[in-house]
Design a protein around this motif. Structure first.
Motif, short mmCIF file in Angstrom:
data_model
loop_
_atom_site.label_atom_id
_atom_site.label_comp_id
_atom_site.label_asym_id
_atom_site.label_seq_id
_atom_site.Cartn_x
_atom_site.Cartn_y
_atom_site.Cartn_z
N THR A 45 -41.92 35.78 0.13
CA THR A 45 -42.48 37.11 -0.13
C THR A 45 -42.96 37.20 -1.57
O THR A 45 -43.97 37.84 -1.86
CB THR A 45 -41.42 38.18 0.17
N GLN A 87 -42.98 42.94 4.53
CA GLN A 87 -41.77 42.59 5.26
C GLN A 87 -40.92 43.82 5.54
O GLN A 87 -40.50 44.05 6.67
CB GLN A 87 -40.97 41.57 4.45
N ASP A 178 -46.34 39.14 6.66
CA ASP A 178 -44.97 38.84 6.25
C ASP A 178 -44.02 39.21 7.38
O ASP A 178 -43.69 40.38 7.57
CB ASP A 178 -44.62 39.59 4.96
N GLU A 179 -43.63 38.23 8.15
CA GLU A 179 -42.71 38.40 9.28
C GLU A 179 -43.18 39.45 10.29
O GLU A 179 -42.47 40.42 10.57
CB GLU A 179 -41.30 38.74 8.78
N GLY A 411 -35.84 40.04 1.91
CA GLY A 411 -35.58 40.75 3.16
C GLY A 411 -34.32 40.24 3.85
O GLY A 411 -33.46 41.03 4.27
MG LIG Z 1 -39.43 37.76 2.48
#
Ligand SMILES: [Mg+2]
Ligand SMILES: Nc1ncnc2c1ncn2[C@@H]1O[C@H](COP(=O)(O)OP(=O)(O)OP(=O)(O)O)[C@@H](O)[C@H]1O
Lengths: 511, 327
Positions: A45, A87, A178-179, A411
């Protein structure tokens, strides 16, 4: 070789004494799908934040379409054609779904400030065109029906999709995700996987993907870059990376082997006492019936899973049990106590703890203080110390970061903190809302092992989890929800092979 | 074309109102209507910064002062040359001058302080409001604490009730357009999440300054009309722009619901009417405000309208009494 769209050259990001990113280099070709993976806190991230201008890297160069962008303001980088999702979802919560998408078109809008102020015909035409485009993007994600709803009222998975739609409104050449699959079940993740490829083809863009869901990563990425603790540990095609010993050890763990991860024995013959009894619970959001009469039971020493697709009402059920949402009707008994008369803040004292969806970390408190907040109702110092030791034992990363502010954790680290915090009071009933969300595969293994250990020590667990196979492997019993109702329940061992479990999910997904 | 016609119609109505009001309404009613109109301008202007953009200014009385003085000086200079028959021209020029001066002050205050996140703006604007007031007090040509203009001179009373209401309509309509346009969405996005707004291509600092400047200009315009208000004293003094005035503005928008334009309009009218009704108890107004706000926080913490706008469906829902309860 075609010229790279994005080049990251020996980028380094240092926070205080911590080298979050320690000289990472890679490049992304136009129209390619590139994966950036690695364990929690690896610095993925942070790399995104450097590329998109949230941070100015402490060293290194970032080039986009041949121009250096490191240190440029974030809006200028977005203007140049780099769009991203976050995220920890960052939607404009009180604005409507449609408005969220429209914001991202503002800079492309051809109407001037005075057009807007005087609401000229030119402005109206421009606005109409913008709305049409936004609705088309929402339709891709089947969000067009919810266009006028408040963004914050959407279920988690839809919020993620909305973030992608908003990013696409910028007409990007490079999309950073991001995810995106966090919080999605495998059926939904499959849809997302197809969507990512379709977006690339339709909008002619490159995708840089950070994701812990290996099914998605291996399914769509053409190239992978693996980081651990800020350093590159491997790069190459998915096939190469997947069998790289360092990657297996640091990141993948057992996930490349395919389950069945059955860790538990079935429920005992003579049932233990009932810890939690929910009777015909109903919860409404405004006019919408989110939970339509759920009844369930959790017995001492059991791990019970609550399964279901996005928006099925699992989180609402947990929150209602914890008295964080008002009930429309129904009853809940906890250790014989009628919760109707209780207020939320008294429940931890009774022995109930919730690790909520979205984590709810205190961002400005340190990791240590966050943990101590979890033991707010505990006056026994020895017990607090024991909880702290257990948290650090379970998640060594937290031990390294006791004085870091909770809000700056990665995260996955925040997820660890939320779980550890819920455990601090040594609750009688632990309720976990998607503990594996945003967690690297190796650590998912560890968390489920830890849950099993905790349960054996006598704690009772009610678990909401998108990873059905994992949850059914760890649980004794499970309830499956579809649109706010229990459609299926029973011994986890029986449900594991029950095709109806899968269809309960598929019936709901955006296939 | 249709729009131009609508504007012409509104203008016609205002002119008619301006002339008919004196004949139909009592002086007292005209006075209260003028005060309501003034408050509406102030509240709607402040709402753009504190409500829509989510920043926090507590010194807007300073911009009102800048507008009022700049406007009064302009009309003072022009009036002798143009004469009373060209009064409306003088007033329009004074309005432009006041709004412009307040806008410049807005940029000067906003540009450095809006760069920073958090509560800096509140502190800077609080200081700004007081500095403006104290500077005026110590500047001889502005009349110091005696006020402007000096001696037997007075500000020409060109802003009759039609002008006051016209100003309120103009400010409300323009800011309504702005708030519910692409620009307004960008400002709301800044309020909701600055990092996400930047990632969506919004230059957040520039837009915060923009909103702040527009708000300062509208407040400055209100200041000019206040100075020329035909029902007022034809005289302005620094004490009229003290912290109390800023607090009045805050109360208006908090009462109406931060972020709701129609709420700001209602809040402005509410404060004007209640201040008038409680005229004898003026000295206790801070206590009254405190009680009002505490009551509001208990009953309706989001303000009268919350962030929503007044709409027909909302009124309909109020009429048939309470629907069944539940959350
Ligand atoms: Mg992350
Ligand atoms: N502002 C900050 N101050 C201090 N440390 C930070 C800050 N931001 C990130 N870190 C630390 O840097 C490391 C990298 O964080 P990052 O968020 O990039 O990880 P990640 O690879 O995205 O992990 P995850 O998979 O858990 O999301 C983490 O250990 C995190 O705690």
């Amino acid at each position: 070789m075609t010229e790279a769209l994005l080049t990251v050259d020996r980028v380094e990001m240092v926070f205080g004494g911590l080298r979050a990113v320690g000289g990472v280099s890679f490049s992304v070709k136009p129209r390619s799908i590139f994966g950036l993976i690695g364990p929690n806190g690896a610095g993925k991230t942070t790399v995104f934040n450097c590329i998109t201008g949230v941070y100015t890297p402490t060293a290194g160069e970032i080039t986009f379409q041949g121009r250096p962008i490191a240190g440029k303001p974030a809006y200028a980088i977005a203007d140049a054609g780099v769009a991203r999702t976050f995220q920890n979802i960052r939607l404009f919560g009180t604005m409507s779904v449609l408005e969220n998408v429209l914001v991202a078109n503002h800079r492309a809008s051809k109407a001037s400030f005075f057009d807007a102020l005087l609401r000229t015909r030119h402005y109206d035409a421009d606005e109409a065109a913008m709305r049409e485009k936004a609705m088309e993007l929402l339709a891709i994600f089947k969000l067009d029906d919810q266009a006028e709803e408040r963004a914050s009222s959407l279920p988690y998975g839809d919020q993620r999709r909305l973030e992608i739609a908003r990013a696409l409104m910028l007409n990007p050449k490079l999309l950073l995700l991001d995810e995106p699959a966090a919080g999605m079940n495998s059926a939904e993740a499959q849809v997302l996987q197809k969507q990512i490829v379709a977006l690339r083809d339709r909008f002619d863009l490159a995708v840089l993907l950070v994701e812990h869901n290996m099914q998605v990563v291996m399914g769509v990425c053409e190239d992978l870059h693996v980081m651990d603790r800020g350093e590159t540990i491997a790069e190459g095609t998915p096939a190469v990376v997947q069998s790289h010993p360092k990657v297996l050890e640091a990141y993948l763990g057992s996930s490349v082997r395919s389950g069945p991860w059955v860790t538990t024995e079935p429920s005992p013959e003579t049932p233990a006492e009932v810890v939690l009894k929910v009777d015909d619970l109903r919860v409404n959001y405004g006019g919408i019936k989110a939970v339509k009469g759920i009844s369930l039971e959790v017995r001492r020493g059991e791990l019970v899973a609550l399964l279901g697709a996005n928006g099925a009402g699992k989180t609402t059920t947990l929150k209602a049990i914890a008295r964080l949402l008002p009930w429309a009707s129904g009853a809940v008994q906890f250790l014989g106590e009628d919760l109707a008369k209780r207020e939320a803040h008294t429940l931890p004292g009774l022995g109930m703890a919730l690790s909520p969806e979205g984590r709810a970390i205190f961002p400005n408190l340190s990791v240590r203080e966050n943990l101590e907040m979890g033991a707010f109702t505990v006056s026994d110092r020895a017990k607090v110390a024991r909880g702290m030791a257990r948290a650090v034992g379970l998640f060594p990363r937290l031990g390294e970061r006791l004085s870091q502010a909770g809000g700056t954790l990665s995260g996955g680290e925040q997820q660890m903190l939320a779980i550890a915090r819920a455990l601090m009071s040594e609750p009688r009933l632990l309720m976990l809302d998607e503990p594996s969300l945003g967690i690297a595969p190796v650590l998912v293994d560890q968390i489920f092992e830890a849950l099993e250990k905790i349960r054996k020590e006598g704690m009772t667990v009610l678990l909401v989890e998108q990873n059905t196979r994992r949850a059914l492997g760890a649980a004794q019993r499970a309830y499956v929800l579809v649109t706010g109702e229990v459609v299926l329940s029973g011994e986890a061992a029986d449900l594991r092979d029950d095709p109806r479990v899968q269809s309960a999910y598929l019936g709901e997904t955006h296939a | 074309m249709r729009r131009a016609l609508v504007w012409m119609g509104v203008l016609g109505l205002l002119v008619a109102f301006q002339f008919a009001a004196g004949a139909v309404l009592s002086e007292y009613v005209i006075r209260v209507v003028s005060m309501c109109a003034l408050n509406v301008m102030l509240a709607v202007a402040l709402n753009l910064v504190n409500g829509t953009t989510g920043q926090f200014s507590i010194g807007h009385a300073g911009f009102m002062a800048v507008g009022a003085y700049a406007g009064a000086i302009t009309s003072h200079a022009l009036d002798g040359r143009l004469g009373a028959s060209l009064g409306p021209v003088t007033l329009v020029i004074a309005c432009a001058a006041g709004a412009l001066a307040a806008g410049v002050a807005g940029v000067l205050v906003g540009a450095p302080s809006l760069r920073l996140r958090g509560d800096y703006l509140a502190i800077v604007t609080l200081g700004f409001g007081e500095i403006i007031r104290i500077s005026i007090e110590s500047i001889g040509v502005l009349g110091g604490s005696q006020g402007y203009p000096m001696g037997a001179d007075s500000i020409p009373p060109y802003a009759g009730v039609g002008w006051m209401v016209g100003g309120a309509v103009l400010v409300t309509v323009l800011l309504w357009h702005l708030t519910y346009s692409s620009y307004g969405r960008a400002l709301s996005a800044i309020r909701e999440d600055e990092i996400a707004a930047e990632a969506a291509g919004i230059p957040t600092t520039r837009y915060k300054v923009l909103a702040f400047t527009v708000s300062a200009m509208a407040t400055g315009l209100a200041g000019v009309l206040f100075a020329h208000d035909a029902t007022g004293g034809q005289h302005i003094d620094p004490a009229g722009f003290n912290l109390n005035r800023s607090v009045d503005m805050l109360v208006m928008i908090i009462f109406g619901g931060l972020g709701s334009l129609s709420g700001a309009v209602l809040g402005g009218i509410f404060v004007a009417v209640s201040l008038e009704a409680l005229r004898e108890f003026q000295g206790y107004r801070l206590i009254a405000y405190a009680l009002l706000l505490v009551g509001l926080m208990l009953l309706r913490p989001q303000g009268l309208l919350g962030t929503r706008e007044l709409s027909v469906s909302m009124l309909k829902r109020l009429v048939p009494g309470r629907r069944e309860g539940g959350a």
